[in-house]
Write a protein that holds these residues in place. Structure first.
Motif, PDB file in Angstrom:
ATOM      1  N   THR A 150      20.350  25.114 -44.351  1.00 33.42           N
ATOM      2  CA  THR A 150      20.993  25.920 -45.380  1.00 33.42           C
ATOM      3  C   THR A 150      21.065  25.147 -46.691  1.00 33.42           C
ATOM      4  O   THR A 150      20.986  23.915 -46.708  1.00 33.42           O
ATOM      5  N   CYS A 160      24.373  31.343 -50.199  1.00 35.29           N
ATOM      6  CA  CYS A 160      23.737  30.365 -49.325  1.00 35.29           C
ATOM      7  C   CYS A 160      22.318  30.801 -49.012  1.00 35.29           C
ATOM      8  O   CYS A 160      22.072  31.960 -48.661  1.00 35.29           O
ATOM      9  N   TYR A 162      18.725  30.115 -46.701  1.00 35.26           N
ATOM     10  CA  TYR A 162      18.417  29.702 -45.333  1.00 35.26           C
ATOM     11  C   TYR A 162      16.935  29.355 -45.197  1.00 35.26           C
ATOM     12  O   TYR A 162      16.081  29.990 -45.808  1.00 35.26           O
TER      13      TYR A 162
END
Length: 274
Positions: A150, A160, A162
């Protein structure tokens, strides 16, 4: 298949669902991705596209999976109250969020949107869901061959990104994100380095961007630039402006492909395999 690795788009629109005749080809549902890595199932974001995905899951065999939120703005979480597996105790759904910067918990946000007078059904009725937190930059703990990394993104309230690595292949999801934060921009090329697929927030064009600076979104030109810096095989333009028609997305797609061959424009139902 035991080694299958794929991403399927269930919602690709930004900000608000956009049903109508001008959005039929690319779709009007908001953010929702399905990722399969062998036996593992991951859902990224639970926008309005998650409703259809939930009904599909109830017809299948998968009963245990993770739900990862990029952040909790409404277009990325509005599908949860209508996500059928979340209410079914035969499912096991672990929901994660890592973007909070002030101690807020994911369950706090879900409880706010699922409470009167906003919504008649309380969050406690989500019998299948366990809520967990992490800090953007950490890996998501797993006990299989899928690695989930992340990274922090630049978006109001935090977001966030990924990266999913599985058997030498990789998929990155970079949304919602606005270029221009030096600390974040310095990290991203390394984070997406060598990725086979990169989903990127391309809500605006460079010509439009000045009017929307600070809104937390990027441009297709910045998607191409990051793909080039990170040696990404296939950048995929995502989080389409709700004003954007199918024909306009066609034009953006052609321009992006000319600038970086292999670039795609995300559409509902699209399946991508690294």
């Amino acid at each position: 298949m035991a080694d299958e690795f794929l991403l399927r788009c269930w919602g690709v629109r930004g900000s608000t669902p956009t049903p109508g005749s001008s959005t039929l080809r690319y779709g009007g549902e908001t953010s929702c991705f399905e990722i399969r890595a062998g036996d593992a199932l991951i859902l990224v974001d639970c926008g309005s596209g998650a409703r259809n995905f939930g009904m599909e899951l109830c017809r299948g065999q998968a009963r245990k999976f993770d739900l990862l939120f990029t952040h909790t703005h409404l277009d990325h979480i509005c599908g949860l109250p209508f996500f059928k597996p979340a209410y079914d105790p035969n499912f096991e759904v672990t929901a994660w969020a890592g973007h909070f910067q002030d101690g807020t918990k994911l369950v706090d946000i879900v409880s706010r949107i699922m409470s009167p007078p906003i919504f008649p059904v309380a969050a406690k009725t989500l019998k299948a869901v366990e809520f967990k937190s992490f800090t953007a930059g950490d890996d998501i703990p797993r006990d299989d061959d899928l690695v989930i990394r992340t990274t922090r993104l630049n978006h109001p309230g935090g977001a966030c990104g990924y990266r999913f690595d599985y058997h030498g292949k990789s998929i990155c999801i970079i949304t919602d994100h606005e270029h221009g934060d030096p600390a974040v921009d310095e990290v991203l090329p390394g984070f997406v380095q060598g990725a086979d697929i990169m989903i990127y927030d391309a809500m605006f064009t460079d010509d439009e961007y000045d009017s929307f600076q600070g809104w937390g979104h990027s441009t297709w030109q910045k998607a191409v630039q990051l793909a080039r810096l990170g040696n990404v095989k296939t950048p995929v333009l995502f989080h389409h402006d709700p004003r954007r028609s199918d024909d306009e997305l066609d034009e953006i797609g052609l321009a992006a492909q000319a600038a970086y061959p292999g670039t795609l424009v995300a559409s509902e139902g699209m399946v991508l395999k690294p």
